[in-house]
Write a protein that holds these residues in place. Structure first.
Motif, short mmCIF file in Angstrom:
data_model
loop_
_atom_site.label_atom_id
_atom_site.label_comp_id
_atom_site.label_asym_id
_atom_site.label_seq_id
_atom_site.Cartn_x
_atom_site.Cartn_y
_atom_site.Cartn_z
N LEU A 252 -37.97 8.31 -22.84
CA LEU A 252 -38.41 9.10 -21.69
C LEU A 252 -38.41 10.58 -22.02
O LEU A 252 -39.38 11.30 -21.75
CB LEU A 252 -37.51 8.83 -20.48
CG LEU A 252 -37.76 9.72 -19.25
CD1 LEU A 252 -39.19 9.53 -18.73
CD2 LEU A 252 -36.74 9.42 -18.15
N SER B 12 -41.20 11.40 -24.32
CA SER B 12 -42.47 11.43 -23.59
C SER B 12 -42.65 12.74 -22.85
O SER B 12 -43.74 13.32 -22.81
CB SER B 12 -42.54 10.26 -22.60
OG SER B 12 -42.52 9.02 -23.26
N ILE B 13 -41.56 13.22 -22.26
CA ILE B 13 -41.60 14.50 -21.54
C ILE B 13 -41.89 15.64 -22.51
O ILE B 13 -42.73 16.50 -22.23
CB ILE B 13 -40.26 14.72 -20.80
CG1 ILE B 13 -40.21 13.82 -19.56
CG2 ILE B 13 -40.08 16.19 -20.43
CD1 ILE B 13 -38.87 13.83 -18.86
N CYS C 132 -45.47 15.41 -23.63
CA CYS C 132 -46.37 15.78 -22.53
C CYS C 132 -46.50 17.29 -22.43
O CYS C 132 -47.61 17.82 -22.30
CB CYS C 132 -45.82 15.21 -21.23
SG CYS C 132 -46.78 15.62 -19.75
N LEU D 202 -44.43 8.59 -16.18
CA LEU D 202 -43.92 8.40 -17.55
C LEU D 202 -42.96 7.22 -17.61
O LEU D 202 -43.01 6.41 -18.55
CB LEU D 202 -43.22 9.68 -18.03
CG LEU D 202 -44.10 10.92 -18.20
CD1 LEU D 202 -43.25 12.11 -18.62
CD2 LEU D 202 -45.20 10.67 -19.21
N SER E 42 -44.96 4.03 -17.39
CA SER E 42 -45.66 3.77 -18.65
C SER E 42 -44.74 3.07 -19.64
O SER E 42 -45.15 2.17 -20.38
CB SER E 42 -46.18 5.07 -19.26
OG SER E 42 -47.23 5.61 -18.49
#
Length: 503
Positions: A69, A72-73, A76, A232, A235
């Motif tokens: 996570l 992903s952040i 992003c 997120l 996903s």
């Protein structure tokens, strides 16, 4: 239910004992007798193994989820304009809170799925906070869990809590604090950072008290950029790990076995009642290890099957009618979602058989299309076309109808989508569009149906009042789709054989 006043003497005794113990022995005296707010290997060895946070899922998996996570952040925001790039991120994911049907009488607690996915913690009124570290010499992020403190009086009535120490030991997070220190923690983080992104879902908060804390926190600052972590997180949830797949297989097996028992049970009753079948389904799932049913089941006899979400389940089913049952079970955080339609009298009529066989053939064609890794939306378009063709073959609509006309009418005969994602929730990863191409690790349903209301005078009389749906749970793999609910009978001869077999 007992009044709390009746426990006064026992509570006084526990308080006296509490005051005599050393800090390390407080309330629970020995490690081996230590209880938590959820099953652990020492108290529930029949459910959970050493090193697992929840049955089938280890600490390492939850750590991987939190790490993915935060990655992903970072990814992003790493793709944004440099002037807008933020190195500091703080993620706040609250648990659910208890809901009450009346004073002191709670509904069965159901944890917020995103919180459960990232922690495995099953207690209410808790919060997971993750924050990144811009300093490359530190770990990529820190995980903090905020939980309710241990309290002898409350635990006397509601059962044990894990507490700060228990949560730290159980979950594998970096630190644990009492929930009443959350505001102070957030304020200190705010004071220490020049600017940062707060990841908190303001539109889907499962906990009003925590939501109020977060609202006040945002009101204090002008340097916060706010985003929701929900897309997120979902996903990540969309692609199942091997451990998750095993749990979903087991959930499907339990529900499939239960369906067989309910089918037989329905034919043994002198008078078949929808409520009886509902109760039997829940019984059969729970004695096989499920915690409860995954959702209020549809048990719809006869024309009531044409009400898509019929859950009253309080009518008698006539011997010549079909019953449509849409049910699944909840097993250690993961669910199944299966629908079967069968004749309570044991045999399909010719009209029932014709409609049923049409839907079954459509489902098999859709399953074959999954090898092409098309999206669920494209699968639905194919379903509607196939249903339109079947409607013409069965003379439910004119054989002279154009493809466009048949397509439009097919949407009236089946108004729901033919598929949705499946996992921790019935409609799992709802924030993820169904336009994505199928990927390995996705679990989804294929559920074609046809609904012919009894007052539909445009169709031949023998078809009126029949509603049919066949729903299976599918795992996408590199080799193609795998039917997780394969054990649940759906072929006509198999179902009729089960109905004729006495226990």
């Amino acid at each position: 239910m007992a009044s709390r006043r009746s426990g006064f003497i026992l509570l006084s005794f526990k308080r006296n004992l509490h005051n005599r113990l050393s800090p390390n022995e407080n309330f629970i005296t020995k490690t081996k007798s230590r209880h938590y707010g959820q099953p652990v290997s020492s108290t529930h060895p029949h459910l959970i193994s050493e090193g697992q946070v929840t049955p089938g899922l280890r600490k390492e998996e939850f750590l991987q989820r939190r790490t993915r996570l935060m990655e992903s952040i970072s990814k992003c925001h790493g793709q944004t304009n440099d002037k807008m790039k933020y190195d500091n991120h703080i993620v706040v994911i609250p648990s659910a809170t208890k809901s009450y049907m009346s004073e002191k009488i709670p509904y069965i607690f159901h944890q917020n799925s995103d919180f459960l996915y990232t922690t495995g913690f099953q207690e209410p009124d808790s919060v997971l906070v993750l924050h990144s570290h811009a300093d490359k010499t530190l770990p990529r992020h820190t995980s903090s869990i905020f939980v309710q403190k241990r309290d002898p009086e409350t635990e006397l009535w509601d059962g044990p809590r894990s507490g700060v120490d228990g949560a730290l030991n159980l979950l594998g997070v970096d630190e644990s604090q009492e929930i009443n220190s959350l505001e102070t923690y957030l304020d200190k983080f705010h004071e220490s950072k020049k600017r940062y992104v707060l990841w908190y879902d303001f539109y889907n908060s499962p906990n009003p008290k925590i939501h109020e804390i977060m609202r006040k926190f945002v009101d204090k600052s002008f340097k916060i950029s706010c985003e929701s972590p929900r897309p997120l997180l979902q996903s990540l949830r969309l692609i199942k790990s091997n451990s998750e797949i095993e749990l979903m297989k087991k959930s499907c097996e339990i529900a499939s076995d239960a369906f067989i028992r309910v089918m037989r049970f329905s034919n043994e009753r002198e008078e078949c009642n929808e409520n009886d079948l509902h109760a039997r389904m829940e019984y059969e799932c729970r004695i096989r290890g499920a915690k409860y049913l995954a959702y209020p089941p549809v048990v719809a006899g006869g024309n009531r099957a044409n009400i898509i979400h019929y859950i009253n389940n309080n009518q008698v089913i006539a011997p010549n009618e079909l019953v449509l049952m849409d049910a699944g079970c909840y097993l250690h955080g993961y669910i199944s979602d299966i629908t079967r339609t069968w004749p309570v009298g044991g045999k399909y009529s010719s009209a029932q058989k014709a409609l049923y066989q049409a839907i079954l053939e459509i489902q098999e064609q859709l399953l074959s299309l999954c090898h092409q890794r098309i999206s669920l939306d494209k699968l639905h378009i194919s379903f509607t076309k196939l249903l339109g063709e079947k409607l013409k073959e069965l003379a439910l609509i004119s054989s002279r109808s154009t493809e466009a006309e048949a397509y439009q009418v097919a949407q009236e005969f089946c108004p729901h989508h033919v598929s949705h994602y499946l996992g921790m929730d019935v409609h799992d990863s709802a924030a993820i569009p169904r336009s994505l191409a199928l990927q390995s690790g996705m679990v989804f349903t294929i559920e074609p149906g046809i609904y012919v209301n009894e007052d539909n005078m445009r169709v031949p009389k023998e078809f009126r009042g029949i509603g049919i749906r066949i729903e299976d749970n599918i795992l996408m793999t590199d080799a193609g789709p795998i039917l997780l609910s394969e054990k649940c009978p759906k072929y006509i001869d198999h179902i009729e054989s089960i109905m004729s077999t006495k226990r």
